[in-house]
Design an enzyme around this catalytic site. Structure first.
Site, PDB file in Angstrom:
ATOM      1  N   ASP A 152       0.850  -1.191   0.000  1.00  0.00           N
ATOM      2  CA  ASP A 152       0.000   0.000   0.000  1.00  0.00           C
ATOM      3  C   ASP A 152       0.887   1.243   0.000  1.00  0.00           C
ATOM      4  OD1 ASP A 152      -3.216   0.502   0.916  1.00  0.00           O
ATOM      5  OD2 ASP A 152      -1.830   2.182   1.170  1.00  0.00           O
ATOM      6  N   ASN A 162     -12.654  -3.668   2.388  1.00  0.00           N
ATOM      7  CA  ASN A 162     -13.610  -2.562   2.475  1.00  0.00           C
ATOM      8  C   ASN A 162     -14.557  -2.666   1.288  1.00  0.00           C
ATOM      9  OD1 ASN A 162     -12.673  -1.269   4.820  1.00  0.00           O
ATOM     10  ND2 ASN A 162     -11.026  -0.272   3.673  1.00  0.00           N
ATOM     11  N   HIS A 178      -9.853  -5.406  -3.484  1.00  0.00           N
ATOM     12  CA  HIS A 178      -8.530  -5.620  -2.908  1.00  0.00           C
ATOM     13  C   HIS A 178      -8.681  -6.061  -1.468  1.00  0.00           C
ATOM     14  CE1 HIS A 178      -9.723  -1.411  -2.601  1.00  0.00           C
ATOM     15  NE2 HIS A 178      -9.147  -1.388  -1.403  1.00  0.00           N
TER      16      HIS A 178
HETATM   17  P1  5GP Z   1      -9.846   1.231   0.196  1.00  0.00           P
HETATM   18  O1  5GP Z   1     -10.144   2.455   1.024  1.00  0.00           O
HETATM   19  O2  5GP Z   1     -10.469   1.323  -1.178  1.00  0.00           O
HETATM   20  O3  5GP Z   1     -10.155  -0.066   0.895  1.00  0.00           O
HETATM   21  O4  5GP Z   1      -8.286   1.183   0.046  1.00  0.00           O
HETATM   22  C1  5GP Z   1      -7.579   1.755  -1.007  1.00  0.00           C
HETATM   23  C2  5GP Z   1      -6.112   1.656  -0.635  1.00  0.00           C
HETATM   24  O5  5GP Z   1      -5.351   1.878  -1.805  1.00  0.00           O
HETATM   25  C3  5GP Z   1      -5.674   2.689   0.401  1.00  0.00           C
HETATM   26  O6  5GP Z   1      -5.128   2.019   1.542  1.00  0.00           O
HETATM   27  C4  5GP Z   1      -4.628   3.521  -0.341  1.00  0.00           C
HETATM   28  O7  5GP Z   1      -3.547   3.918   0.485  1.00  0.00           O
HETATM   29  C5  5GP Z   1      -4.187   2.597  -1.451  1.00  0.00           C
HETATM   30  N1  5GP Z   1      -3.730   3.274  -2.661  1.00  0.00           N
HETATM   31  C6  5GP Z   1      -4.342   4.332  -3.264  1.00  0.00           C
HETATM   32  N2  5GP Z   1      -3.664   4.679  -4.374  1.00  0.00           N
HETATM   33  C7  5GP Z   1      -2.608   3.822  -4.475  1.00  0.00           C
HETATM   34  C8  5GP Z   1      -1.541   3.692  -5.423  1.00  0.00           C
HETATM   35  O8  5GP Z   1      -1.413   4.414  -6.406  1.00  0.00           O
HETATM   36  N3  5GP Z   1      -0.633   2.707  -5.177  1.00  0.00           N
HETATM   37  C9  5GP Z   1      -0.726   1.875  -4.093  1.00  0.00           C
HETATM   38  N4  5GP Z   1       0.239   0.944  -3.963  1.00  0.00           N
HETATM   39  N5  5GP Z   1      -1.719   1.968  -3.188  1.00  0.00           N
HETATM   40  C10 5GP Z   1      -2.647   2.929  -3.381  1.00  0.00           C
END
Ligand code: 5GP
Ligand code: ZN
Length: 116
Positions: free
Chosen positions: A31, A88, A101
């Site tokens: 992440d 999530n 994810h």
């Molecule tokens: P969600 O809130 O959708 O469950 O989690 C999305 C996750 O994706 C977050 O923890 C955020 O830090 C991560 N994330 C967002 N953009 C990127 C990116 O460009 N690269 C990586 N490796 N992680 C990302």
């Protein structure tokens, strides 16, 4: 889905990521904003918006995501002390990226399951 989706673009190699494991059908990468000493995201390469859609559309692939998560947990040394795996899903969970994810957290005590 392709170019509109951030994680499809990571799968395509268009956006860099620190990949920790790749299989024919799944990808695991760190992440960008880690919330624990180990914070890895595990995705199917094929686009599904969330875990419900994935489980409905391709339960075998959902299982492969879990298997990759478990292998990464082992490789990251998390089996002895434990880890948390989290999907999530939708607005109440604060889902931000609509390519399913699993979050794999570990490396330190993770605190209560939910903030109150
Ligand atoms: P969600 O809130 O959708 O469950 O989690 C999305 C996750 O994706 C977050 O923890 C955020 O830090 C991560 N994330 C967002 N953009 C990127 C990116 O460009 N690269 C990586 N490796 N992680 C990302
Ligand atoms: Zn996608």
């Amino acid at each position: 889905m392709g170019t509109d989706c951030l994680f499809c673009r990571i799968v395509a190699g268009e956006i860099p990521a620190t990949i920790v494991r790749e299989t024919a059908t799944t990808l695991a990468f760190r992440d960008i904003d880690p919330k624990a000493p180990v914070h890895v995201l595990i995705i199917p390469k094929e686009h599904y918006a969330d875990v419900a859609t994935l489980a409905e559309g391709d339960p075998g692939l959902a299982g492969e995501v879990l298997t990759t998560a478990a292998v990464v947990a082992e490789e990251e040394g998390l089996l002895a002390d434990g880890f948390r795996l989290m999907f999530n899903t939708g607005p109440y969970a604060g889902q931000e990226v609509f390519h399913v994810h699993a979050h794999l957290f570990g490396g330190a005590p993770l605190g209560p399951m939910l903030a109150r």
